[in-house]
Design an enzyme around this catalytic site. Structure first.
Site: not given
Length: 506
Positions: A129, A74
């Site tokens: 993120h 990610c």
């Protein structure tokens, strides 16, 4: 007479110039799914899950069959997308959590800062993120630096992966619903959210009951979609909408209207909700009658992950990553080959398919070319302009090789033409525990995938310590042919070593 004609021509060109300038600055909508696998949508072969909106988008535009994320993880994947730089240069290999500072250098050019200097309105929605602050972020104060310091005018979304704390919403620099009398505190169970037992104190946050109450898992998809669509409708200038949905990352919490609709459990239900999100954004663009001047891209940050929901989908007959080997975190194709669909009516040929090798790291150079921006050499070292593959000949070569990073440095990979070289044994993901169903040999066996280096859920004693695959003949990476092609492997190993040994501070 000559002077009169010249004046008429000048006037005519003056009328055309604004139109030409506008055409060179299309709106850009970039929807980034979280863990959407190569085989999760109908236009990429899914039969158990229905994705009519994504399939329709592919019919209106171009579907890429050899698109990749620069990382199978990610955070580093998102870093590469926004900066145009391979994540290994930043020593990024794994996802970050709530105690992490901003991993982006605010002085470095990003897609958002590039487009902002070209006169675009810029906004980010959904999963960030990439961290906040210069050190450990203070969630009770302004979260700076963050999205706004790297080129976005506006941000609304969740700060970290949806399976971890802090279970709050952030708008621009602040946590929504923050109560000074009930501050957020690292450690302890969030008062209003499910608490995964394996979460450590570094990942959790207690206090902030009012802020936590605003975070409702099953409403995130519709809430973020409404925010993105509302922002798009309010724009009066070229805009860049970066919509990084938390779907389809676990925990799978589809909205009630999508529960039980797929036949593949909550995993399939969540994919179908993501498809609805794509449809809502596409519908807004069409209703505004700006589709002809909007580059609309739908893709994923990495491959599908074989967690409990993914395992349920596999049992139902669904293949997360199609015929590819491996899953999220892996250097195997299933970890980083991703769906990638681009629509731009009148510019991108409808119902077309391209087998061109492209990567998310290429978006910086591509958007620069799209808007006429001149990048410095340091900004485009890893990013290539793949605009010809988007709007031109779908088979004209634009990228000759690509570096891919898994979650472990020892399994970095290099793609050259049809060849894929992996500098290690296994996929580089969940392989340390060879019986873990999230990855490694056990996951391959569970999913019905085979590889010549693996037998009975473990690596063969004589398995090579590196891998070479010919993807043209063996896209599923069933056969490691490194022993049959030592010269190819040696050449690619040297090239990978050269690239990975370059000064990472540049």
């Amino acid at each position: 007479m000559k002077t009169k004609c010249s004046l008429l021509m000048v006037g005519f060109m003056a009328i055309l110039s604004p139109l030409h300038a506008e055409e060179t600055r299309p709106n850009i909508v970039f929807i980034l799914a979280d863990d959407l696998g190569y085989g999760d949508t109908g236009c990429y072969g899914a039969t158990k899950i229905k994705t009519p909106n994504i399939d329709h988008l592919a019919q209106q535009g171009r579907r890429f069959t050899d698109a990749h994320s620069a990382s199978a993880v990610c955070t580093p994947s998102r870093y590469a997308l926004l900066t145009g730089e391979y994540p290994f240069r930043k020593n990024l290999w794994k996802p970050i959590f709530s105690a992490s500072p901003l991993v982006l250098d605010t002085k470095r050019l990003t897609i958002s800062s590039l487009l902002k200097r070209q006169g675009y309105a810029t906004a980010a929605f959904g999963k960030w993120h990439l961290g906040f602050g210069t050190e450990k972020p203070d969630w009770n104060q302004d979260l700076k630096p963050g999205p706004l310091e790297v080129g976005f005018d506006h941000y609304f979304g969740i700060p970290v992966v949806s399976s971890h704390s802090p279970f709050v919403l952030v708008e621009d620099h602040r946590v929504l619903g923050l109560d000074p009398a009930d501050p957020l505190v690292y450690g302890g169970k969030p008062p209003t959210q499910p608490f995964p037992e394996k979460m450590t104190k570094r990942d959790t946050m207690s206090g902030g009951k009012a802020a936590h109450a605003l975070y409702k898992d099953e409403e995130l998809g519709p809430q973020l979609t409404e925010k993105a669509v509302t922002w798009i409708k309010a724009q009066q200038q070229p805009f860049f909408c970066y919509f990084a949905t938390p779907l389809i990352h676990h925990p799978f919490t589809p909205s009630p209207r999508f529960k039980g609709t797929s036949g593949c459990g909550v995993y399939g239900d969540y994919v179908q909700e993501f498809d609805w999100i794509v449809g809502e954004v596409a519908r807004a663009i069409d209703e505004l009658k700006i589709a002809d001047n909007t580059l609309f891209i739908v893709t994923s940050d990495n491959g599908g992950m074989l967690n409990l929901g993914g395992q349920e989908a596999v049992k139902a007959g669904h293949r997360l990553n199609g015929e590819l080997l491996g899953f999220k975190f892996d250097s195997w194709e299933g970890g980083h080959r991703i769906p990638f669909i681009a629509r731009w009516p009148g510019k991108i040929e409808a119902a077309s398919t391209s087998s061109q090798l492209i990567c998310l790291v290429d978006m910086l150079a591509t958007f620069a070319a799209l808007t006429g921006d001149q990048l410095a050499d340091t900004d485009k070292r890893d990013s290539l302009n793949v605009l010809p593959a988007l709007v031109g000949n779908p088979e004209k070569l634009v990228r000759e090789q690509l570096v891919v990073c898994p979650s472990q440095e020892e399994c970095m990979a290099l793609r050259q033409g049809d060849w894929m070289y992996i500098d290690g044994q296994g996929g580089g993901g969940f392989t340390k525990n060879k019986t873990h169903l999230l990855g490694g040999p056990s996951a391959l066996q569970f999913a019905g995938e085979t590889n010549s280096d693996i037998e009975h859920r473990q690596f063969k004693p004589d398995a090579p310590k590196a891998q070479l695959y010919n993807l043209k003949n063996d896209i599923g990476e069933h056969f490691n042919v490194i022993r049959e092609n030592p010269e190819v492997a040696s050449r690619m190993a040297d090239e990978l070593h050269r690239i990975s040994s370059e000064d990472r501070s540049k």
